[in-house]
Design a protein around this motif. Sequence first.
Motif, PDB file in Angstrom:
ATOM      1  N   HIS A  65       0.837  -1.204   0.000  1.00 35.48           N
ATOM      2  CA  HIS A  65       0.000   0.000   0.000  1.00 35.48           C
ATOM      3  C   HIS A  65       0.867   1.247   0.000  1.00 35.48           C
ATOM      4  N   ASN A  66       0.558   2.167  -0.868  1.00 36.90           N
ATOM      5  CA  ASN A  66       1.307   3.420  -0.903  1.00 36.90           C
ATOM      6  C   ASN A  66       0.487   4.524  -0.219  1.00 36.90           C
ATOM      7  N   GLU A  67       1.203   5.466   0.338  1.00 34.11           N
ATOM      8  CA  GLU A  67       0.533   6.568   1.038  1.00 34.11           C
ATOM      9  C   GLU A  67      -0.080   7.569   0.051  1.00 34.11           C
ATOM     10  N   HIS A  68      -0.884   8.442   0.610  1.00 35.55           N
ATOM     11  CA  HIS A  68      -1.585   9.416  -0.221  1.00 35.55           C
ATOM     12  C   HIS A  68      -0.758  10.641  -0.562  1.00 35.55           C
ATOM     13  N   LEU A  69      -1.207  11.298  -1.580  1.00 33.28           N
ATOM     14  CA  LEU A  69      -0.684  12.603  -1.939  1.00 33.28           C
ATOM     15  C   LEU A  69      -1.567  13.642  -1.252  1.00 33.28           C
ATOM     16  N   MET A  70      -0.942  14.603  -0.590  1.00 34.01           N
ATOM     17  CA  MET A  70      -1.701  15.646   0.087  1.00 34.01           C
ATOM     18  C   MET A  70      -1.532  16.948  -0.689  1.00 34.01           C
ATOM     19  N   VAL A  71      -2.489  17.812  -0.535  1.00 34.54           N
ATOM     20  CA  VAL A  71      -2.358  19.151  -1.104  1.00 34.54           C
ATOM     21  C   VAL A  71      -2.805  20.121  -0.023  1.00 34.54           C
ATOM     22  N   ASP A  72      -2.010  21.151   0.209  1.00 31.81           N
ATOM     23  CA  ASP A  72      -2.330  22.120   1.256  1.00 31.81           C
ATOM     24  C   ASP A  72      -2.511  21.436   2.609  1.00 31.81           C
ATOM     25  N   GLY A  73      -1.744  20.407   2.850  1.00 29.33           N
ATOM     26  CA  GLY A  73      -1.761  19.768   4.165  1.00 29.33           C
ATOM     27  C   GLY A  73      -2.924  18.835   4.415  1.00 29.33           C
ATOM     28  N   SER A  74      -3.786  18.657   3.441  1.00 27.81           N
ATOM     29  CA  SER A  74      -4.850  17.682   3.674  1.00 27.81           C
ATOM     30  C   SER A  74      -5.113  16.887   2.408  1.00 27.81           C
ATOM     31  N   LYS A  75      -5.867  15.836   2.579  1.00 26.95           N
ATOM     32  CA  LYS A  75      -6.132  14.924   1.482  1.00 26.95           C
ATOM     33  C   LYS A  75      -6.843  15.656   0.346  1.00 26.95           C
ATOM     34  N   MET A  76      -6.479  15.289  -0.850  1.00 22.31           N
ATOM     35  CA  MET A  76      -7.128  15.898  -2.001  1.00 22.31           C
ATOM     36  C   MET A  76      -8.579  15.464  -2.075  1.00 22.31           C
ATOM     37  N   SER A  77      -9.452  16.395  -2.288  1.00 20.63           N
ATOM     38  CA  SER A  77     -10.843  16.004  -2.482  1.00 20.63           C
ATOM     39  C   SER A  77     -11.572  17.097  -3.237  1.00 20.63           C
TER      40      SER A  77
END
Length: 482
Positions: A264-276
Motif C-alpha cells: 500500500h502506498n501513502e496518499h498525496l496531500m495538497v495544502d496539508g490535507s487529502k485531495m478532495s
Amino acid sequence: MKLLSLHDTLSRKRQEVLPSDGKVFRFYCCGPTVYGPAHIGNFRTFLVQDLLRRVVELSGIETCHVRNITDVDDKTIRESQSAGISLADFTAGWTARFHDDARALNILKPHVEPGAVQHIPEQITLIETLLASGHAYCSGDGSVYFKVSSYAPYGRLSRLDTRELRAGAGESANDADEYDKDNVSDFVLWKTRKPVDGENYWESPWGEGRPGWHLECSAMGMKYLGESFDLHAGGVDLCFPHHENEIAQSEAATGKTFARHWFHNEHLMVDGSKMSKSLGNLYTLADIMERGFGPGELRYALLAGSCRTKINFSMERLQEAQGNLQRLAAFIAKLGGSLPAYDELCRLAAAGSLDTGPFLPVWEALLEDLNTPAALGQLFTVLKPLEKALAAGSLKEEEMDAARTGLAVIVQAFGWIIPEVADEAGNAADVPVEIAQMAEQRWAAKQEKNWQESDRLRDELAVAGWTIKDTADGYEVEPSRQ
RNA sequence: GGCGAGGUAGCAAAGUGGUAAUGCGCUGGUCUGCAAAACCGGUAUUCGCGGGUUCGAUUCCCGCCCUCGCCUCCA
C-alpha cells in the motif's frame, strides 16, 4: 543480483519480492473508476506501482501485471445518466482519457487490463461458490451478502476486529440498499436492481442486478493470475474495507492465500490535507500542464517522496523537479552516445549481466523498500564527481560506457522523461520575431556600450517572459523559468 | 473512542547506538560593464518535549504534546 525487498502490510515486515513459481512475478493493482479524469493523487499510486514493476523487471524478473478498470458502480451509473449517454460509452471515454494521461506520464501498460462489465459471469460464479459453502446468503430483496462471521481471519490486514467495526461505523451506515444485512459488517456481493440503475443490470440466479464493488478484483485477479498470486497493490485507503473484503471472499472461496504480499502506498496531500473535490484542492494532469509544467516534472515530483509517507504536493516541487531533470539532461547530453533502452536493460538483467557501475548505491537504495529519497541523495552524490570529470575531459571511454549503462538503469527505473537540452539552433526557431528583434537591438546597444539602453531592453524582454544569456561570443534567448 | 503514519536546517527529505546524506532556497566568491547561466565554497554542536537505559541516543524504553490518514465512497 540483489532483489527488491518491500514492506508488506499484512506481516508488517519487509519481504523479498520474488515470483512464487520462480519465473513470473504476478501482481494485481486496483485501477481507476472511470467516471471522470484521474487526479494526480490517483496517479501517484499508479506511478509508484510502475516504479515497483520497473525495479522488478530491471532485476531480471519477468512480470505479469494486471490492473483493472472499474466500469460499473454507483458513480459511473449516476454520471453516465446525467451525461445522457450509455454506461459503456461513458466509461469508454474516461478510460481513453486515463490511457492518454498514463501514456504521457510514461507509465507502462499493464499486461492485462480487465473491466468489471466484461467479467460478470466470473463474478457470478464466485458468488455461487460462496453461497454453496455457506459464506454468503441471499437477502429478501434479491441481493447477496458475504457473511463476515463465517471467515474468522477477517480484519487481519487492517487490524480491525469486528467489534471495532461495529462501534466505529456509527449511525450513518444504514445505506438504503443494505437494510437487509444480517450484520452491519457484512458486505454486498450482488446488488439487486433498483429503478435508479436504469438499463444497467445483468441477469443472475438471484435476479436482475449487478456485482458489488469488491467482487471484481477477486474474480479478475484470480482469473488472470491464479487463485494465489505474488502481490496486490493499492492506495492506503483501500486497505479497509476493499482489500479486507477481497481477502475474505477470495480465501473463503478457495481456501488458499489470495495474495502473498500486500503493498500500500501513502496518499498525496495538497495544502496539508487529502485531495478532495469538496476542498477544491484536486488537480488533474491537465491542470498541471496549464500551469506550464509537463508530465515529466509531475512524474519526477510524485516519485521523489517515499511511497510509504504522505507527500504534500506543491508547485515548488514541480519546479525543483524541472531543475533536477535539466541537470540530468545536461549530463546525459555531455556524456554523448545514447543510453541503453529499457528492454535492452531488462534483457541484460535477465541474463545476469547488467552492471550499474558507479550508480550501484542508487540502485541499492531503490531495492531497499523503493527508497526513492535515499536513491536521489545517492544519485547526486555519485553524479557530482562524474560531472566534474566529464567537464575536465578526464573520463575514460570505458568509464563513460559504465556511466551510460548505470545511469540508464536509474533513469529507466524511475521512468524519467528526460527533457531535450536546448541548443542554439533548436531554440532560435521558437523565438517570436519581435522578441528576436528586441534581443538583436539589445545586443547592438551592448556592443556600443550603451548599457542603459541594453539593460532597458533586457528588462523589457524579461517582462515578456524571455531571458537573455550572454555567451563568450554572442547571446542566447530563452523562455524564462517560472 | 479504536487502528495506523509522522514530527530532522528557511522548505523538502534520507539516515544510523558512536557523534547529521541529498535537492531547493539563501549567502560569499569566480565570470560579467552590470546581470543571467555555469562553476567553487558556506549554510542543523543538533534531530517535537520530559525522563530512563548506555561509556555514548537523533537512533532503544516510558510518559507527554502536536500534525495527518483510516474506521462511510475513495489511489
